[in-house]
Scaffold this motif. Structure first.
Motif, short mmCIF file in Angstrom:
data_model
loop_
_atom_site.label_atom_id
_atom_site.label_comp_id
_atom_site.label_asym_id
_atom_site.label_seq_id
_atom_site.Cartn_x
_atom_site.Cartn_y
_atom_site.Cartn_z
N ARG A 116 0.41 -1.27 0.01
CA ARG A 116 0.06 -0.08 0.18
C ARG A 116 0.78 1.58 0.07
O ARG A 116 0.44 2.66 -0.70
CB ARG A 116 -1.25 -0.05 1.11
CG ARG A 116 -1.99 -1.10 1.21
CD ARG A 116 -3.19 -1.36 2.33
NE ARG A 116 -4.17 -1.56 2.49
CZ ARG A 116 -3.17 -3.56 3.48
NH1 ARG A 116 -2.43 -3.20 3.99
NH2 ARG A 116 -5.00 -3.82 3.66
N ASN A 117 2.13 1.00 0.59
CA ASN A 117 2.81 2.12 1.08
C ASN A 117 4.62 2.46 0.13
O ASN A 117 4.54 1.04 0.65
CB ASN A 117 2.47 3.20 2.61
CG ASN A 117 1.33 2.96 2.69
OD1 ASN A 117 0.97 3.96 2.58
ND2 ASN A 117 1.24 1.69 3.59
N ARG A 144 8.08 6.81 -9.60
CA ARG A 144 6.63 6.80 -10.63
C ARG A 144 7.23 6.05 -11.57
O ARG A 144 6.12 4.75 -11.56
CB ARG A 144 6.76 8.15 -10.79
CG ARG A 144 4.68 8.07 -11.58
CD ARG A 144 5.08 9.32 -12.97
NE ARG A 144 5.30 10.07 -12.27
CZ ARG A 144 5.26 11.56 -12.35
NH1 ARG A 144 5.43 11.92 -13.86
NH2 ARG A 144 5.24 12.76 -11.56
N ARG A 148 5.25 2.85 -8.17
CA ARG A 148 3.58 2.84 -8.21
C ARG A 148 3.51 2.12 -9.49
O ARG A 148 2.61 1.22 -10.04
CB ARG A 148 3.62 4.23 -8.81
CG ARG A 148 3.91 4.79 -7.56
CD ARG A 148 3.41 6.92 -7.86
NE ARG A 148 2.14 6.90 -8.01
CZ ARG A 148 1.66 7.72 -8.68
NH1 ARG A 148 1.91 8.62 -8.51
NH2 ARG A 148 0.32 8.14 -8.86
N ARG A 153 0.98 1.93 -3.86
CA ARG A 153 0.10 2.39 -4.19
C ARG A 153 0.49 4.56 -3.80
O ARG A 153 -0.13 5.01 -4.62
CB ARG A 153 -0.93 2.35 -3.28
CG ARG A 153 -2.02 1.05 -3.97
CD ARG A 153 -2.90 0.24 -2.61
NE ARG A 153 -3.30 -0.71 -3.05
CZ ARG A 153 -2.51 -2.26 -3.31
NH1 ARG A 153 -1.35 -1.98 -3.94
NH2 ARG A 153 -3.26 -2.52 -3.71
N SER A 154 1.29 5.00 -3.13
CA SER A 154 1.17 5.90 -2.54
C SER A 154 3.05 6.05 -2.03
O SER A 154 2.96 5.00 -1.47
CB SER A 154 0.48 6.10 -1.14
OG SER A 154 1.20 7.01 -0.31
N ARG A 156 5.87 8.29 -1.14
CA ARG A 156 6.83 9.09 -0.35
C ARG A 156 7.91 9.55 -0.64
O ARG A 156 8.95 8.62 -0.60
CB ARG A 156 6.82 10.29 0.60
CG ARG A 156 4.47 9.41 0.94
CD ARG A 156 4.31 10.02 2.56
NE ARG A 156 2.76 9.97 2.75
CZ ARG A 156 2.45 10.37 3.48
NH1 ARG A 156 2.84 10.77 4.55
NH2 ARG A 156 0.78 10.44 3.81
#
Length: 213
Positions: A116-117, A144, A148, A153-154, A156
């Motif tokens: 998820r992260n 990216r 991703r 999903r996310s 940072r």
């Protein structure tokens, strides 16, 4: 399994990149570090995707860890506008079509990693005030174009710039930042649990076909 997988992409265990990865992992409390310099694998995708290469045991283990992690964290320096050859070779060999990503009938990419992260810690000698001119293509590449793209999903990004001329106090603040983020992510990852990630990974595995590489 650990809820977080940390990929240390620096060839030197004495580097600041490696120190940051260790500090993050120690604070997280449920993380596994894969230091790519310790793996035995051919970083060259010798036949492209035309012919499949046999996966080395270390790569099989790393791919299994990726398929189980709820949080994927990459630590890397910025070299010549990109990442070290070791990390790029790992991406080439470990992230394969129909296993970590696939294309739909419409030709759109679909990521298969369950995380998820994700996080990217990017270190560079480039001072911050030069980045509007030089850019940080490695950030786009990893966050990216790789994480991703493969389904995280996310993602940072934490940028640590001007490393070459950084003061001891500045380096200490970066280490403390990595520790703080690791602690925060550890609380989140343990609260969320890894069951959801395992279920998604199992579903992706059951629907995958053999890669062409």
């Amino acid at each position: 399994m650990s809820s977080a997988l940390i990929i240390d992409g620096h060839p030197d265990a004495r580097s600041l990149t490696a120190d940051l990865a260790r500090r993050y992992a120690g604070a997280h409390g449920d993380a596994r570090i894969i230091a790519l310099r310790d793996l035995e694998f051919d970083p060259s995708l010798r036949f492209g995707y035309r012919e499949r290469m046999q996966l080395e045991p270390d790569l099989i283990d790393a791919k299994r860890a990726l398929a189980e992690a709820a949080n994927v964290v990459v630590f890397t320096p910025l070299w010549w506008g990109s990442v070290p050859a070791l990390l790029k070779g790992f991406f080439d060999r470990a992230l394969l079509p129909q296993q970590e990503y696939r294309y739909t009938k419409l030709g759109l990419p679909e990521g298969l990693l369950p995380a998820r992260n994700g996080r990217l810690f990017l270190l560079a000698d480039t001072p911050w005030f030069l980045t509007p001119f030089t850019g940080l293509p490695a950030q786009t590449h990893v966050a990216r174009g790789t994480l991703r793209f493969c389904g995280v999903r996310s993602v940072r990004t934490t940028r640590m710039l001007g490393v070459k001329d950084a003061s001891p106090e500045r380096i200490t603040s970066w280490l403390e930042r990595a520790e703080s983020l690791g602690r925060r992510d550890g609380l989140r990852d343990r609260a969320n649990g890894a069951g959801g990630a395992q279920a998604i990974a199992a579903d992706a595995a059951s629907s995958s076909v053999v890669a062409t590489s």
